[in-house]
Design an enzyme around this catalytic site. Structure first.
Site, PDB file in Angstrom:
ATOM      1  N   ARG A   1      29.370  47.153  32.324  1.00 10.92           N
ATOM      2  CA  ARG A   1      29.122  48.049  33.462  1.00 10.92           C
ATOM      3  C   ARG A   1      30.073  49.248  33.477  1.00 10.92           C
ATOM      4  NH1 ARG A   1      25.904  44.661  34.497  1.00 10.92           N
ATOM      5  NH2 ARG A   1      26.133  42.603  35.438  1.00 10.92           N
TER       6      ARG A   1
ATOM      7  N   LYS B   1      36.124  42.350  24.639  1.00  9.79           N
ATOM      8  CA  LYS B   1      34.711  42.556  25.002  1.00  9.79           C
ATOM      9  C   LYS B   1      34.712  42.838  26.498  1.00  9.79           C
ATOM     10  CE  LYS B   1      31.330  41.340  26.659  1.00  9.79           C
ATOM     11  NZ  LYS B   1      30.768  42.138  27.795  1.00  9.79           N
TER      12      LYS B   1
ATOM     13  N   SER C   1      32.617  35.384  36.454  1.00  7.79           N
ATOM     14  CA  SER C   1      32.053  34.472  37.457  1.00  7.79           C
ATOM     15  C   SER C   1      32.153  33.021  36.972  1.00  7.79           C
ATOM     16  CB  SER C   1      30.599  34.843  37.722  1.00  7.79           C
ATOM     17  OG  SER C   1      29.877  34.794  36.515  1.00  7.79           O
TER      18      SER C   1
ATOM     19  N   CYS D   1      38.606  39.315  43.053  1.00 10.81           N
ATOM     20  CA  CYS D   1      38.635  37.849  43.035  1.00 10.81           C
ATOM     21  C   CYS D   1      39.676  37.317  44.008  1.00 10.81           C
ATOM     22  CB  CYS D   1      38.927  37.336  41.636  1.00 10.81           C
ATOM     23  SG  CYS D   1      40.607  37.666  41.128  1.00 10.81           S
TER      24      CYS D   1
ATOM     25  N   GLU E   1      30.204  32.598  46.585  1.00 11.11           N
ATOM     26  CA  GLU E   1      30.915  33.881  46.506  1.00 11.11           C
ATOM     27  C   GLU E   1      29.907  35.016  46.708  1.00 11.11           C
ATOM     28  OE1 GLU E   1      32.347  35.176  42.590  1.00 11.11           O
ATOM     29  OE2 GLU E   1      34.272  35.639  43.519  1.00 11.11           O
TER      30      GLU E   1
HETATM   31  P1  NAD Z   1      30.364  38.076  34.951  1.00  7.50           P
HETATM   32  O1  NAD Z   1      30.626  36.623  34.798  1.00  7.50           O
HETATM   33  O2  NAD Z   1      28.976  38.523  35.218  1.00  7.50           O
HETATM   34  O3  NAD Z   1      30.794  38.846  33.589  1.00  7.50           O
HETATM   35  C1  NAD Z   1      32.070  38.671  33.028  1.00  7.50           C
HETATM   36  C2  NAD Z   1      31.973  38.906  31.524  1.00  7.50           C
HETATM   37  O4  NAD Z   1      31.093  37.934  30.955  1.00  7.50           O
HETATM   38  C3  NAD Z   1      31.420  40.272  31.148  1.00  7.50           C
HETATM   39  O5  NAD Z   1      32.128  40.773  30.038  1.00  7.50           O
HETATM   40  C4  NAD Z   1      29.963  39.977  30.792  1.00  7.50           C
HETATM   41  O6  NAD Z   1      29.447  40.859  29.823  1.00  7.50           O
HETATM   42  C5  NAD Z   1      30.035  38.561  30.239  1.00  7.50           C
HETATM   43  N1  NAD Z   1      28.802  37.800  30.492  1.00  7.50           N
HETATM   44  C6  NAD Z   1      27.966  37.925  31.553  1.00  7.50           C
HETATM   45  N2  NAD Z   1      26.939  37.055  31.453  1.00  7.50           N
HETATM   46  C7  NAD Z   1      27.135  36.362  30.301  1.00  7.50           C
HETATM   47  C8  NAD Z   1      26.414  35.309  29.652  1.00  7.50           C
HETATM   48  N3  NAD Z   1      25.285  34.792  30.160  1.00  7.50           N
HETATM   49  N4  NAD Z   1      26.903  34.831  28.509  1.00  7.50           N
HETATM   50  C9  NAD Z   1      28.041  35.324  27.967  1.00  7.50           C
HETATM   51  N5  NAD Z   1      28.759  36.323  28.533  1.00  7.50           N
HETATM   52  C10 NAD Z   1      28.326  36.831  29.692  1.00  7.50           C
HETATM   53  O7  NAD Z   1      31.379  38.621  36.048  1.00  7.50           O
HETATM   54  P2  NAD Z   1      31.452  40.073  36.703  1.00  7.50           P
HETATM   55  O8  NAD Z   1      30.297  40.251  37.621  1.00  7.50           O
HETATM   56  O9  NAD Z   1      31.689  41.092  35.647  1.00  7.50           O
HETATM   57  O10 NAD Z   1      32.807  39.938  37.540  1.00  7.50           O
HETATM   58  C11 NAD Z   1      32.874  39.416  38.841  1.00  7.50           C
HETATM   59  C12 NAD Z   1      33.300  37.964  38.830  1.00  7.50           C
HETATM   60  O11 NAD Z   1      34.566  37.828  38.191  1.00  7.50           O
HETATM   61  C13 NAD Z   1      33.479  37.396  40.226  1.00  7.50           C
HETATM   62  O12 NAD Z   1      32.950  36.104  40.250  1.00  7.50           O
HETATM   63  C14 NAD Z   1      34.992  37.363  40.401  1.00  7.50           C
HETATM   64  O13 NAD Z   1      35.463  36.406  41.315  1.00  7.50           O
HETATM   65  C15 NAD Z   1      35.430  37.043  39.014  1.00  7.50           C
HETATM   66  N6  NAD Z   1      36.821  37.404  38.783  1.00  7.50           N
HETATM   67  C16 NAD Z   1      37.718  36.388  38.661  1.00  7.50           C
HETATM   68  C17 NAD Z   1      39.055  36.675  38.466  1.00  7.50           C
HETATM   69  C18 NAD Z   1      40.057  35.570  38.318  1.00  7.50           C
HETATM   70  O14 NAD Z   1      41.155  35.833  37.811  1.00  7.50           O
HETATM   71  N7  NAD Z   1      39.755  34.356  38.721  1.00  7.50           N
HETATM   72  C19 NAD Z   1      39.465  38.017  38.392  1.00  7.50           C
HETATM   73  C20 NAD Z   1      38.509  39.018  38.509  1.00  7.50           C
HETATM   74  C21 NAD Z   1      37.180  38.698  38.704  1.00  7.50           C
END
Ligand code: NAD
Length: 497
Positions: free
Chosen positions: A177, A173, A226, A281, A383
């Site tokens: 975006r 999944k 996140s 990240c 962040e």
């Molecule tokens: P996000 O949490 O908004 O989305 C991540 C995934 O979760 C997406 O597939 C999205 O569709 C899904 N999602 C979003 N809201 C949801 C909800 N309410 N319920 C269920 N699923 C939901 O993150 P993003 O904006 O796509 O990515 C950026 C974030 O990812 C930053 O916080 C970054 O630090 C983090 N990140 C972490 C790592 C790591 O390995 N620690 C690596 C890359 C990015």
């Protein structure tokens, strides 16, 4: 215009939920198309297909499974330019950076090609009279990966390559975006010889994610995104008995010691802080110079470099970084800069007024640099995920170390120094999962595992490297006795050696 549905059973299928999200081209700010948002029923179809396909796939010997990935690597090389262009157009990062995104996924696929070796178990010959003992790793069944927008090639590959190599079927999944590259990767896996149904892509939002979390046939969930969502995924998935690891947000500190080579440090800091517009990240978002002289020297060298950063469209090879992913991301980053000013930090470089001629509707944000940031400020604690670097001045090394250790996130960190004692002490004591010594973005190599500490991760076992093989398999331990070693008569006491 792109019209993304889902990729189920080895082919593209249109979405039937009637719900869609827009997909943008951040460099122009225009819509590129739309992506279907799956219903619970559509997720159910994908899981059912995957369940069927998994049984036969698990029976394919590991060497043959690995060969599919070897072919997949060839196909990625063949299509590298097209993939990077698509990635840059949907995400906003530059084409050169997009190639890095694909390459870091590629390296984990290379690791997964070693699966015949990685799946080998343990064996004890003659553990007792006529008894041999051994262990083996078996796939979990159907597993799922939920991935973020910021690495639309790398993180999907980190998830599906080891999982599928181990004999599982996979439901991806991806972020709604930028779904284009994940869909292309699934097509390439079929071209490489993967049987239909073993890798499925279900596009969607919370509804699709919740359907995966609740589906009893989905045995494990790997999430990256996140922290609030990571915590939610872990809590809900674990409550339903699934194996879950969920990687979250970050606030990565770079500690700069007085003896650091300042030219090299500034080069490293500027790339790690502003590369990919800070949407990594592992980006450095906090610089911690130790001592007033170090801080003054750092600011003196950093300010002109930040002011000179080149922001351009993703297709401009001379750009240092491109636009942010969405208009909402621009608004969020801007609001943090306003908060920083209100909190009393010194805005040494103000990029808020930046516009790019010819691309006025693109999602650009100019480079910002804060000095005199303190640990109580929101711009330090939270962040921002944009091209905004905060400088927190520390009087001593211990104060710098404590800053890293007290922060709620513990994803990555780095120390820049020529002093081996300081570096060694830092590596030993810092409460962070991935540490660099004179390396600004210490993302582990594919054959090590990747993961932060504290609220940057929920669950156990890291991603890629040896941990990924552990995460996507369950261990079976066998104790076997053959008749020649069996003594006569029944034994009612607990067997011991
Ligand atoms: P996000 O949490 O908004 O989305 C991540 C995934 O979760 C997406 O597939 C999205 O569709 C899904 N999602 C979003 N809201 C949801 C909800 N309410 N319920 C269920 N699923 C939901 O993150 P993003 O904006 O796509 O990515 C950026 C974030 O990812 C930053 O916080 C970054 O630090 C983090 N990140 C972490 C790592 C790591 O390995 N620690 C690596 C890359 C990015």
């Amino acid at each position: 215009m792109a019209d993304y549905g889902h990729f189920i059973g080895g082919r593209h299928v249109a979405g039937t939920s009637g719900r869609f999200a827009d997909v943008f081209e951040p460099m122009t700010g225009e819509a590129r198309g739309r992506v279907a948002l799956a219903s619970t029923a559509e997720v159910g179809t994908a899981v059912a297909d995957a369940e069927q396909a998994q049984v036969e796939w698990a029976a394919v010997n590991p060497q043959r499974r690995a060969r599919v990935f070897m072919k997949f690597l060839d196909l990625i090389n063949r299509d590298m330019d097209g993939l990077a262009d698509l990635l840059a157009r949907e995400h906003g990062k530059t084409v050169a950076d997009a190639k890095g995104d694909i390459q870091r996924g590629f390296e984990v696929v290379e690791f997964a090609c070693g699966v015949p070796h990685l799946l080998k178990g343990e064996y004890t010959d003659g553990a007792g009279p006529g008894i041999d003992a051994y262990s083996m790793r078996q796939p979990l069944g159907v597993v799922a990966g939920i991935t973020p927008f910021n690495f639309p090639a790398m993180i999907p590959m980190w998830k599906f390559a080891p999982a599928i190599a181990c004999g599982n079927a996979f439901i991806l999944k991806p972020s709604e975006r930028d779904p284009g590259v994940p869909m292309r990767l699934a097509e390439l896996m079929i071209e490489a010889g993967l049987p239909p149904g073993v890798l499925n892509v279900v596009n969607g939002d919370k509804e699709a994610v919740d359907a995966l979390l609740d589906h009893p046939a989905v045995k494990a969930i790997g999430f990256v995104g996140s922290t609030p969502i990571a915590e939610y995924i872990y809590t809900r998935g674990a409550a339903r008995g699934k194996r879950v690891h969920a990687f979250g947000g970050a606030k990565n500190h770079m500690v700069i010691m007085p003896d650091a080579d300042m030219e090299k440090t500034v080069d490293a800091l500027i790339g790690a802080g502003y590369g990919s517009a800070g949407e990594r990240c592992m980006a450095i978002s906090v610089a911690v110079p130790v001592g007033a002289k170090t801080a003054d020297r750092l600011m003196e060298m950093l300010v002109p470099r930040v002011e000179a950063l080149r922001i351009g469209p993703s297709t401009d090879a001379s750009a240092d970084y491109g636009p942010l992913v969405t208009r909402a991301a621009v608004d969020k980053v801007r609001s943090y800069v306003d908060i920083g000013i209100a909190e009393g930090a010194t805005l040494a470089v103000d990029g808020r007024g930046f516009t790019l001629q010819g691309y006025e509707n693109g999602f650009y944000f100019g480079s910002c640099l804060f000095d005199n940031v303190t640990r109580d400020m929101r711009i330090y604690r939270e962040e921002i995920f944009g091209p905004v670097l905060s400088v927190v001045r520390a009087k001593t090394y211990d104060e710098a170390l404590n800053l890293c250790n007290d922060h709620e996130y513990g994803n990555g960190t780095a120390i820049f120094t020529r002093d081996g004692d300081a570096a060694r002490d830092f590596v030993s004591k810092v409460q962070v999962g991935m540490v660099g010594v004179n390396v600004p973005i210490p993302t582990p190599l594919a054959y090590y595992s990747f993961g932060g500490w504290k609220r940057s991760v929920f669950g156990d076992l890291n991603q890629h490297g040896p941990d990924s093989i552990r995460f996507y398999t369950k261990t079976k331990t066998v104790t076997a006795r053959w008749p020649s070693g069996v003594k006569e008569g029944a034994d009612f006491s607990m067997p011991t050696m």
